[in-house]
Design a protein around this motif. Structure first.
Motif, short mmCIF file in Angstrom:
data_model
loop_
_atom_site.label_atom_id
_atom_site.label_comp_id
_atom_site.label_asym_id
_atom_site.label_seq_id
_atom_site.Cartn_x
_atom_site.Cartn_y
_atom_site.Cartn_z
N ALA A 123 0.84 -1.20 0.00
CA ALA A 123 0.00 0.00 0.00
C ALA A 123 0.88 1.25 0.00
CB ALA A 123 -0.88 -0.02 1.23
N GLY A 124 0.63 2.10 -0.94
CA GLY A 124 1.34 3.39 -0.98
C GLY A 124 2.80 3.29 -1.36
N ALA A 125 3.27 2.11 -1.76
CA ALA A 125 4.69 1.98 -2.11
C ALA A 125 4.82 1.14 -3.38
CB ALA A 125 5.47 1.35 -0.96
N PRO A 126 4.69 1.79 -4.52
CA PRO A 126 4.72 1.05 -5.79
C PRO A 126 6.14 0.66 -6.19
CG PRO A 126 4.46 3.40 -6.18
CD PRO A 126 4.48 3.22 -4.69
N TYR A 127 6.25 -0.28 -7.11
CA TYR A 127 7.52 -0.52 -7.82
C TYR A 127 7.45 0.37 -9.05
CZ TYR A 127 11.70 -3.04 -9.25
OH TYR A 127 13.00 -3.36 -9.57
N TRP A 128 8.32 1.38 -9.10
CA TRP A 128 8.26 2.35 -10.19
C TRP A 128 9.42 2.16 -11.16
CZ3 TRP A 128 7.47 7.02 -6.42
CH2 TRP A 128 6.12 7.39 -6.37
N VAL A 129 9.19 2.38 -12.43
CA VAL A 129 10.29 2.61 -13.38
C VAL A 129 10.06 3.98 -14.01
CG1 VAL A 129 10.74 0.17 -13.85
CG2 VAL A 129 9.08 1.37 -15.26
N MET A 130 11.14 4.68 -14.23
CA MET A 130 10.98 6.05 -14.74
C MET A 130 12.26 6.52 -15.41
SD MET A 130 11.06 8.25 -11.21
CE MET A 130 10.03 7.14 -10.27
N HIS A 131 12.14 7.63 -16.10
CA HIS A 131 13.31 8.28 -16.67
C HIS A 131 14.04 8.99 -15.52
CE1 HIS A 131 15.84 10.62 -19.28
NE2 HIS A 131 15.30 10.07 -20.35
N ARG A 132 15.36 8.87 -15.48
CA ARG A 132 16.11 9.52 -14.40
C ARG A 132 15.86 11.02 -14.34
NH1 ARG A 132 21.03 7.12 -12.35
NH2 ARG A 132 20.74 4.93 -12.67
N ALA A 133 15.75 11.62 -15.52
CA ALA A 133 15.55 13.07 -15.56
C ALA A 133 14.23 13.45 -14.90
CB ALA A 133 15.58 13.56 -17.00
N ASP A 134 13.22 12.57 -14.99
CA ASP A 134 11.93 12.86 -14.36
C ASP A 134 12.07 12.84 -12.83
OD1 ASP A 134 10.58 13.19 -16.74
OD2 ASP A 134 10.05 11.07 -16.90
N LEU A 135 12.83 11.87 -12.31
CA LEU A 135 13.04 11.83 -10.86
C LEU A 135 13.82 13.07 -10.43
CD1 LEU A 135 12.92 10.52 -8.08
CD2 LEU A 135 14.94 9.19 -8.66
N GLN A 136 14.87 13.37 -11.18
CA GLN A 136 15.67 14.53 -10.80
C GLN A 136 14.84 15.82 -10.82
OE1 GLN A 136 18.84 16.10 -13.35
NE2 GLN A 136 20.17 15.60 -11.64
N SER A 137 14.00 15.98 -11.87
CA SER A 137 13.17 17.20 -11.94
C SER A 137 12.23 17.29 -10.75
CB SER A 137 12.28 17.21 -13.19
OG SER A 137 13.07 17.09 -14.31
N ALA A 138 11.66 16.13 -10.36
CA ALA A 138 10.72 16.14 -9.22
C ALA A 138 11.45 16.52 -7.94
CB ALA A 138 10.06 14.77 -9.08
N LEU A 139 12.63 15.91 -7.72
CA LEU A 139 13.40 16.23 -6.51
C LEU A 139 13.82 17.70 -6.51
CD1 LEU A 139 15.66 13.02 -6.33
CD2 LEU A 139 13.89 13.65 -4.68
N LEU A 140 14.27 18.13 -7.68
CA LEU A 140 14.76 19.50 -7.80
C LEU A 140 13.65 20.52 -7.55
CD1 LEU A 140 17.42 20.84 -8.44
CD2 LEU A 140 16.82 20.76 -10.87
N ALA A 141 12.47 20.25 -8.09
CA ALA A 141 11.35 21.17 -7.89
C ALA A 141 11.00 21.25 -6.40
CB ALA A 141 10.15 20.71 -8.71
#
Ligand SMILES: Cc1cc2nc3c(=O)[nH]c(=O)nc-3n(C[C@H](O)[C@H](O)[C@H](O)COP(=O)(O)OP(=O)(O)OC[C@H]3O[C@@H](n4cnc5c(N)ncnc54)[C@H](O)[C@@H]3O)c2cc1C
Length: 385
Positions: free
Chosen positions: A95-113
């Protein structure tokens, strides 16, 4: 009078950015010093298992990530020997903890924002940490900066902070090279674009492919033997390698369809190393760069960030107790991370078997079945901060 609750972080990679958010959430003022003038992630994908996604969700990042991340439902383990599937391991979505795959740039943008939105975090780009000084009151300072309670070296496998703390600890080249490429999913023949995580095991090499960027792209990583410096290496070498070893046509089609190939010699740090001294501690690849075969390097950096913030949260501006808190952080993290490092090494050996050993591996995996293979991962995925 108590000292201000301020921390300096060297490095704005996944580890440094997550640590800044975790510390700021506990009331710390954080200054991130990043060597690069601009933050750019390589055009490659990243798997984030529930142990890591759980931390990001708790930090409030889910709304920024859920529309760019994909939650595949299984990893399909394939063998190059026959081209068939050996096992399909479902990802249990806690619950609330998915197995995610993503583009690294998307993770970085989210963290950076999130970092840019946080009033207690300051990010300075083009600001390498070249050295630091530990003051007589137990605080730590980098040149040109105010004293801080702690310095966190999240500056990657070639960490300058680690170099000053433990000059004898050097990364070691593994003899393996990762080639990372990208495929426009529409360029693949119908039905060939992986919708799950695909892991192909083969003679002295393996390949991982999964969708990213809302399914428009496929991330492909080919791991092959190589040298640290190969000035003349090119993407055609990968195609040649997989053709020469008679890999199944579907793998060769994926390799031929990929572009933007980048070469990453894989270097690691020994497990069981020391991560802290006084008010300075290491985090992420700076502490424990590992082979990527358990897909946990960034996951461990994210977990480190959560534990570091927990350990420091009781510190009420007194430099003398900071070193004890950092020692506790390292003691809590090292056994688990060491086990992940060993698991990653062992996985690589298993994936790269050839001849009769590969046949035996495939038979054992089939006999064990998906449930028991999956259960072997639970100690990684079930971790909670
Ligand atoms: C092929 C491959 C596939 C992978 N796949 C996965 C996966 O699927 N899942 C997963 O969890 N992990 C994966 N990993 C591992 C993961 O990429 C790393 O473990 C993770 O990115 C490490 O993050 P970090 O923040 O510790 O270090 P880095 O990402 O190396 O960031 C360090 C930062 O510090 C900066 N810096 C360096 N020196 C200084 C200095 N002196 N002063 C200031 N700043 C400095 C750098 O510019 C950089 O921004 C993979 C790795 C590879 C090679």
């Amino acid at each position: 009078m108590s000292a201000p609750r301020n921390v300096v972080i060297a490095g704005a990679g996944i580890g440094g950015l997550t640590a800044a958010l975790a510390l700021a959430a506990r009331g710390f003022s954080v200054r991130i010093l990043e060597k690069a003038e601009r933050l750019e992630e390589v055009g490659a994908g990243l798997q984030l298992s529930p142990n890591a996604s759980r931390v990001l969700v708790r930090l409030g990042l889910e709304p920024r990530l859920s529309h760019v991340a994909i939650a595949p439902d299984a990893v399909s383990v394939m063998t190059a020997r026959s081209g068939g599937e050996v096992s399909r391991l479902p990802f249990a979505h806690a619950a609330g903890a998915p197995y995610w795959v993503m583009h690294r740039a998307d993770l970085q943008s989210a963290l950076l924002a999130a970092v840019n939105d946080h009033p207690q975090i300051e990010l300075q780009l083009g600001r390498p940490v070249e050295n630091f000084t530990i003051n007589s009151d137990g605080s730590v300072a980098v040149p040109g900066g105010a004293p801080a309670l702690a310095l966190i070296g999240a500056d990657g496998v070639r960490s300058t902070v680690r170099q000053q703390l433990f000059p004898d600890v050097q990364p070691e080249f593994s003899g393996l090279v990762a080639w990372r490429g990208r495929i426009e999913a529409r360029r693949l023949p119908h039905g060939l674009a992986p919708r799950q995580v695909q892991l192909w095991m083969g003679p002295r090499a393996h390949l991982v492919a999964y969708p990213m960027s809302s399914g428009e792209q496929v991330n492909v990583v080919a791991i092959v033997p190589g040298h640290l410096d190969e000035p003349h290496a090119s993407a055609t070498d990968i195609a040649r390698h997989f053709k020469a070893s008679h890999w199944p046509t579907s793998v060769q089609v994926m390799i031929d369809a990929a572009d933007g190939w980048q070469r990453w010699p894989l270097s690691t740090l020994p497990d069981g190393g020391i991560w802290n001294a006084g008010p300075v501690a290491l985090l992420g690849d700076a502490a424990h760069a590992m082979l990527p075969f358990a897909a946990q390097g960034a996951g461990m950096a994210i977990e480190d960030a959560a534990v570091l913030a927990q350990c420091l949260s009781d510190v009420e501006g007194t430099p003398t107790v900071v070193s004890a808190a950092l020692a506790r952080y390292a003691a809590l993290r090292a056994p688990r991370v060491g086990r992940v490092q060993r698991t990653a090494r062992q996985s690589g050996r298993i994936y790269h078997l050839h001849g009769p050993m590969a046949l035996a591996r495939d038979m054992v995996m089939r006999a064990l079945g998906a449930g028991r293979l999956q259960a072997r991962q639970n100690w990684i995925y079930d971790w909670k901060p």
